[in-house]
Write a protein that holds these residues in place. Structure first.
Motif, PDB file in Angstrom:
ATOM      1  N   ARG A 245       0.804  -1.223   0.000  1.00 32.71           N
ATOM      2  CA  ARG A 245       0.000   0.000   0.000  1.00 32.71           C
ATOM      3  C   ARG A 245       0.840   1.277   0.000  1.00 32.71           C
ATOM      4  NH1 ARG A 245      -1.633   4.185  -0.362  1.00 32.71           N
ATOM      5  NH2 ARG A 245      -3.511   5.178   0.435  1.00 32.71           N
ATOM      6  N   LEU A 246       1.998   1.268   0.624  1.00 34.57           N
ATOM      7  CA  LEU A 246       2.780   2.493   0.770  1.00 34.57           C
ATOM      8  C   LEU A 246       3.976   2.552  -0.174  1.00 34.57           C
ATOM      9  CD1 LEU A 246       2.475   2.807   4.639  1.00 34.57           C
ATOM     10  CD2 LEU A 246       1.360   4.231   2.906  1.00 34.57           C
ATOM     11  N   TRP A 247       3.909   1.818  -1.271  1.00 34.19           N
ATOM     12  CA  TRP A 247       4.947   1.893  -2.289  1.00 34.19           C
ATOM     13  C   TRP A 247       4.911   3.263  -2.958  1.00 34.19           C
ATOM     14  CZ3 TRP A 247       9.077  -0.870  -3.544  1.00 34.19           C
ATOM     15  CH2 TRP A 247       9.696  -0.629  -4.775  1.00 34.19           C
ATOM     16  N   ARG A 248       6.085   3.815  -3.275  1.00 31.82           N
ATOM     17  CA  ARG A 248       6.176   5.180  -3.804  1.00 31.82           C
ATOM     18  C   ARG A 248       6.642   5.252  -5.259  1.00 31.82           C
ATOM     19  NH1 ARG A 248       8.209  10.565  -1.832  1.00 31.82           N
ATOM     20  NH2 ARG A 248       9.962  11.226  -3.115  1.00 31.82           N
ATOM     21  N   LYS A 249       7.581   4.415  -5.652  1.00 28.01           N
ATOM     22  CA  LYS A 249       8.323   4.590  -6.901  1.00 28.01           C
ATOM     23  C   LYS A 249       7.652   3.892  -8.089  1.00 28.01           C
ATOM     24  CE  LYS A 249      12.132   2.884  -5.088  1.00 28.01           C
ATOM     25  NZ  LYS A 249      13.544   2.441  -5.074  1.00 28.01           N
ATOM     26  N   THR A 250       8.343   3.933  -9.220  1.00 26.68           N
ATOM     27  CA  THR A 250       7.918   3.154 -10.384  1.00 26.68           C
ATOM     28  C   THR A 250       8.240   1.682 -10.120  1.00 26.68           C
ATOM     29  OG1 THR A 250      10.056   3.412 -11.492  1.00 26.68           O
ATOM     30  CG2 THR A 250       8.383   5.110 -11.904  1.00 26.68           C
ATOM     31  N   ARG A 251       8.082   0.829 -11.123  1.00 25.09           N
ATOM     32  CA  ARG A 251       8.263  -0.605 -10.881  1.00 25.09           C
ATOM     33  C   ARG A 251       9.313  -1.250 -11.786  1.00 25.09           C
ATOM     34  NH1 ARG A 251       7.895  -2.731  -6.690  1.00 25.09           N
ATOM     35  NH2 ARG A 251       7.600  -4.766  -7.712  1.00 25.09           N
ATOM     36  N   ALA A 252      10.110  -0.472 -12.466  1.00 25.21           N
ATOM     37  CA  ALA A 252      11.131  -1.054 -13.332  1.00 25.21           C
ATOM     38  C   ALA A 252      12.344  -1.501 -12.515  1.00 25.21           C
ATOM     39  CB  ALA A 252      11.570  -0.028 -14.374  1.00 25.21           C
ATOM     40  N   PRO A 253      12.832  -2.725 -12.701  1.00 30.52           N
ATOM     41  CA  PRO A 253      14.053  -3.163 -12.018  1.00 30.52           C
ATOM     42  C   PRO A 253      15.236  -2.295 -12.439  1.00 30.52           C
ATOM     43  CG  PRO A 253      12.889  -5.024 -12.997  1.00 30.52           C
ATOM     44  CD  PRO A 253      12.249  -3.788 -13.533  1.00 30.52           C
ATOM     45  N   GLN A 254      16.133  -2.029 -11.493  1.00 35.49           N
ATOM     46  CA  GLN A 254      17.247  -1.129 -11.753  1.00 35.49           C
ATOM     47  C   GLN A 254      18.564  -1.889 -11.868  1.00 35.49           C
ATOM     48  OE1 GLN A 254      16.617   2.207 -12.394  1.00 35.49           O
ATOM     49  NE2 GLN A 254      14.550   1.328 -12.376  1.00 35.49           N
ATOM     50  N   PRO A 255      19.544  -1.319 -12.572  1.00 33.78           N
ATOM     51  CA  PRO A 255      20.821  -2.012 -12.795  1.00 33.78           C
ATOM     52  C   PRO A 255      21.540  -2.346 -11.491  1.00 33.78           C
ATOM     53  CG  PRO A 255      20.611  -0.108 -14.253  1.00 33.78           C
ATOM     54  CD  PRO A 255      19.481  -0.021 -13.276  1.00 33.78           C
ATOM     55  N   ALA A 256      22.308  -3.423 -11.527  1.00 30.17           N
ATOM     56  CA  ALA A 256      23.024  -3.883 -10.335  1.00 30.17           C
ATOM     57  C   ALA A 256      23.997  -2.843  -9.813  1.00 30.17           C
ATOM     58  CB  ALA A 256      23.770  -5.181 -10.655  1.00 30.17           C
ATOM     59  N   GLU A 257      24.600  -2.065 -10.707  1.00 25.36           N
ATOM     60  CA  GLU A 257      25.572  -1.075 -10.245  1.00 25.36           C
ATOM     61  C   GLU A 257      24.942   0.044  -9.420  1.00 25.36           C
ATOM     62  OE1 GLU A 257      25.181  -0.138 -14.786  1.00 25.36           O
ATOM     63  OE2 GLU A 257      24.957  -1.871 -13.436  1.00 25.36           O
ATOM     64  N   TYR A 258      23.604   0.166  -9.472  1.00 27.19           N
ATOM     65  CA  TYR A 258      22.902   1.146  -8.640  1.00 27.19           C
ATOM     66  C   TYR A 258      22.215   0.502  -7.445  1.00 27.19           C
ATOM     67  CZ  TYR A 258      23.744   4.198 -12.602  1.00 27.19           C
ATOM     68  OH  TYR A 258      24.349   4.920 -13.600  1.00 27.19           O
ATOM     69  N   GLY A 259      22.457  -0.779  -7.224  1.00 24.43           N
ATOM     70  CA  GLY A 259      21.888  -1.470  -6.080  1.00 24.43           C
ATOM     71  C   GLY A 259      20.940  -2.588  -6.430  1.00 24.43           C
ATOM     72  N   GLY A 260      20.426  -2.588  -7.660  1.00 17.60           N
ATOM     73  CA  GLY A 260      19.581  -3.686  -8.120  1.00 17.60           C
ATOM     74  C   GLY A 260      18.185  -3.725  -7.542  1.00 17.60           C
ATOM     75  N   CYS A 261      17.739  -2.658  -6.894  1.00 19.92           N
ATOM     76  CA  CYS A 261      16.366  -2.628  -6.366  1.00 19.92           C
ATOM     77  C   CYS A 261      15.393  -2.199  -7.461  1.00 19.92           C
ATOM     78  CB  CYS A 261      16.292  -1.695  -5.168  1.00 19.92           C
ATOM     79  SG  CYS A 261      17.112  -2.347  -3.691  1.00 19.92           S
ATOM     80  N   VAL A 262      14.114  -2.225  -7.121  1.00 18.86           N
ATOM     81  CA  VAL A 262      13.062  -1.910  -8.087  1.00 18.86           C
ATOM     82  C   VAL A 262      12.620  -0.464  -7.933  1.00 18.86           C
ATOM     83  CG1 VAL A 262      10.674  -2.400  -8.758  1.00 18.86           C
ATOM     84  CG2 VAL A 262      12.241  -4.280  -8.215  1.00 18.86           C
ATOM     85  N   GLY A 263      12.477   0.219  -9.051  1.00 19.36           N
ATOM     86  CA  GLY A 263      11.789   1.492  -9.063  1.00 19.36           C
ATOM     87  C   GLY A 263      12.660   2.725  -8.954  1.00 19.36           C
ATOM     88  N   VAL A 264      12.100   3.814  -9.484  1.00 21.00           N
ATOM     89  CA  VAL A 264      12.719   5.134  -9.483  1.00 21.00           C
ATOM     90  C   VAL A 264      11.693   6.118  -8.949  1.00 21.00           C
ATOM     91  CG1 VAL A 264      13.465   7.015 -11.025  1.00 21.00           C
ATOM     92  CG2 VAL A 264      14.331   4.696 -11.357  1.00 21.00           C
ATOM     93  N   ASP A 265      12.174   7.122  -8.202  1.00 19.08           N
ATOM     94  CA  ASP A 265      11.313   8.222  -7.792  1.00 19.08           C
ATOM     95  C   ASP A 265      11.081   9.100  -9.020  1.00 19.08           C
ATOM     96  OD1 ASP A 265      10.120  10.514  -6.824  1.00 19.08           O
ATOM     97  OD2 ASP A 265      11.498  10.783  -5.151  1.00 19.08           O
ATOM     98  N   GLY A 266       9.878   9.038  -9.572  1.00 21.21           N
ATOM     99  CA  GLY A 266       9.582   9.818 -10.774  1.00 21.21           C
ATOM    100  C   GLY A 266       9.805  11.299 -10.579  1.00 21.21           C
ATOM    101  N   ASN A 267       9.666  11.779  -9.340  1.00 19.91           N
ATOM    102  CA  ASN A 267       9.843  13.202  -9.098  1.00 19.91           C
ATOM    103  C   ASN A 267      11.280  13.572  -8.752  1.00 19.91           C
ATOM    104  OD1 ASN A 267       8.512  15.627  -9.376  1.00 19.91           O
ATOM    105  ND2 ASN A 267       8.228  15.874  -7.170  1.00 19.91           N
ATOM    106  N   ARG A 268      12.222  12.691  -9.098  1.00 22.31           N
ATOM    107  CA  ARG A 268      13.652  13.016  -9.137  1.00 22.31           C
ATOM    108  C   ARG A 268      14.228  12.663 -10.501  1.00 22.31           C
ATOM    109  NH1 ARG A 268      11.628  14.128  -4.925  1.00 22.31           N
ATOM    110  NH2 ARG A 268      12.572  14.205  -2.840  1.00 22.31           N
TER     111      ARG A 268
END
Length: 438
Positions: A245-268
């Protein structure tokens, strides 16, 4: 004991009904609390910044430390860390209280109220006083374009990472070579449900009032076309209904060199002054800026669409609605020490007209000012892009209700009052801008 078991069984059945309706966010916030910390002087603000930097990747800061003494910091603390955080705050003599004692309980009640709710079968049955899952928002866009085809047209902005259509509407009652335009958007942060709800209400009210020959709205629409995207982060929004319910970011997986987590803050992730202060380079952060500007297909698609329109019409007003904390925020966001633009006095005067209009509806107080100086720095922000990228002289992020009692979990009974006051503000802004347009 039997009564307690029966209650839990009933709750489970209700939640299953919710799941059948739209999916149900899992019980991942059991025992979590929202703690409000209030600063008393500059030394407290400095300490809170250090606290934020220390715990940014472990806690969910609903309200980050700002430049203003006495402005609170709200932080969601999981059950496993409550004792530690309370100890840290007490040990440093910080003033704090529990704002939400049972986060999961509030979420459960919200979904219970929605259990068994029928989908609207037609536009005239659409209920603006409740939250809607994304499939209903998308259908509402289609229905608005069909029902009011004389003045409303729908458009496809882009397709999301997970393959969902992001659709918008254009309200246009006349054409002309010098007609200017306005851009409204909502839902860039997935958990801020009151944002799409408010944008949809405002859209419907503009159409309704125009067709009722309300002179204020007739005059505005005779002078401006209005483009509206009610839900920008469509994948994230669906995820808040079905999983977290409290998810904030987008849902695209991110590259391993940036930590490999899911999502980007669209407002950054906006391209103007991307990658600077107040935006994390770490993908596991809620303020992750993305590996590059416009890395998210949703952001790239929206900016491409809006810039294509800007070649045809001059944009005068840009509003990106968020929640919460009742603010009207103008450029700059990227740097508190940046010299304010020459347009800033006009931006402040227009914001004053907006918050005055808000106050007149239900007595709610909103505060306005240049974003980084009033709150905190956030590079790659929408309002800065709306101003410099899109060319809208009047560009704002609006933080909707409330002031922290519920935060991102605003009850449905506040949707209409919130939307009414912000509709009044939008009209006041448009009138101010038109009266001051060259």
């Amino acid at each position: 004991m039997a009564g307690e078991f029966a209650l839990k069984f009933l709750l489970g059945c209700v939640l299953l009904l919710c799941a059948g309706h739209s999916g149900f966010a899992r019980n991942i916030y059991d025992g979590s609390q929202v703690i409000r910390i209030t600063s008393r002087d500059q030394s407290d603000i400095d300490w809170l910044r250090t606290f934020h930097n220390t715990y940014e990747d472990k806690l969910d800061f609903w309200l980050e430390p700002s430049q203003i003494v006495s402005r609170p910091v709200d932080v969601l603390v999981p059950k496993s860390m409550i004792r530690e955080i309370r100890g840290v705050l007490t040990g440093n003599a910080m003033d704090f209280k529990v704002n939400i004692a049972d986060v999961q309980g509030v979420i459960n009640k919200q979904f219970m109220r929605m259990a068994g709710r029928n989908k609207p079968s037609a536009l005239n049955g659409f209920d603006y006083s409740v939250y809607h899952p994304y499939d209903e928002i998308r259908q509402w866009v289609i229905d608005m374009g069909a029902e009011h085809a004389d003045i409303v047209s729908q458009f496809l902005v882009t397709t999301s990472y997970e393959g969902r259509e992001m659709r918008g509407l254009k309200i246009s009652v006349s054409s002309g070579p010098n007609k200017k335009s306005i851009w409204f958007e909502g839902g860039i942060h997935a958990r801020e449900w009151v944002s799409p709800a408010t944008v949809m209400y405002i859209t419907n009210q503009l159409v309704t009032d125009y067709k009722a020959n309300e002179q204020r709205v007739v005059d505005i629409l005779n002078n401006y076309d209005i483009y509206i995207v009610p839900s920008l982060n469509v994948d994230g929004y669906v995820y808040t209904w079905q999983t977290e319910r409290l998810w904030r970011k987008t849902r695209a997986p991110q590259p391993a060199e940036y930590g490999g987590c899911v999502g980007v803050d669209g407002n950054r992730n906006w391209p103007y002054e991307w990658g600077g202060k107040g935006a994390s380079p770490w993908s596991c952060s809620n303020t992750f800026r993305g590996p590059n500007p416009l890395s998210e297909v949703e952001m790239k698609g929206l900016t491409d669409y809006a810039l294509a329109r800007a070649k045809e019409q001059e944009f005068r007003l840009f509003i990106d609605w968020h929640s919460y904390s009742q603010l009207y925020l103008a450029p700059w966001s990227y740097d508190m020490n940046a010299e304010l633009p020459p347009e800033s006095p006009d931006q402040m005067a227009a914001a004053d007209a907006a918050v005055t209009a808000i106050k007149a509806v239900h007595g709610m107080d909103y505060v306005y000012g240049p974003s980084a100086r009033l709150l905190y720095e956030a590079s790659g922000n929408s309002k800065d892009w709306g101003f410099k990228g899109l060319g809208a002289k009047y560009s704002y992020v609006v933080e909707l209700r409330d002031d922290g009692e519920y935060g991102f979990l605003l009850p449905e009974d506040q949707i209409i009052p919130c939307a009414e006051e912000n509709y009044a503000a939008a009209l006041a802004l448009a009138e101010f801008i038109h009266s001051n347009d060259p």
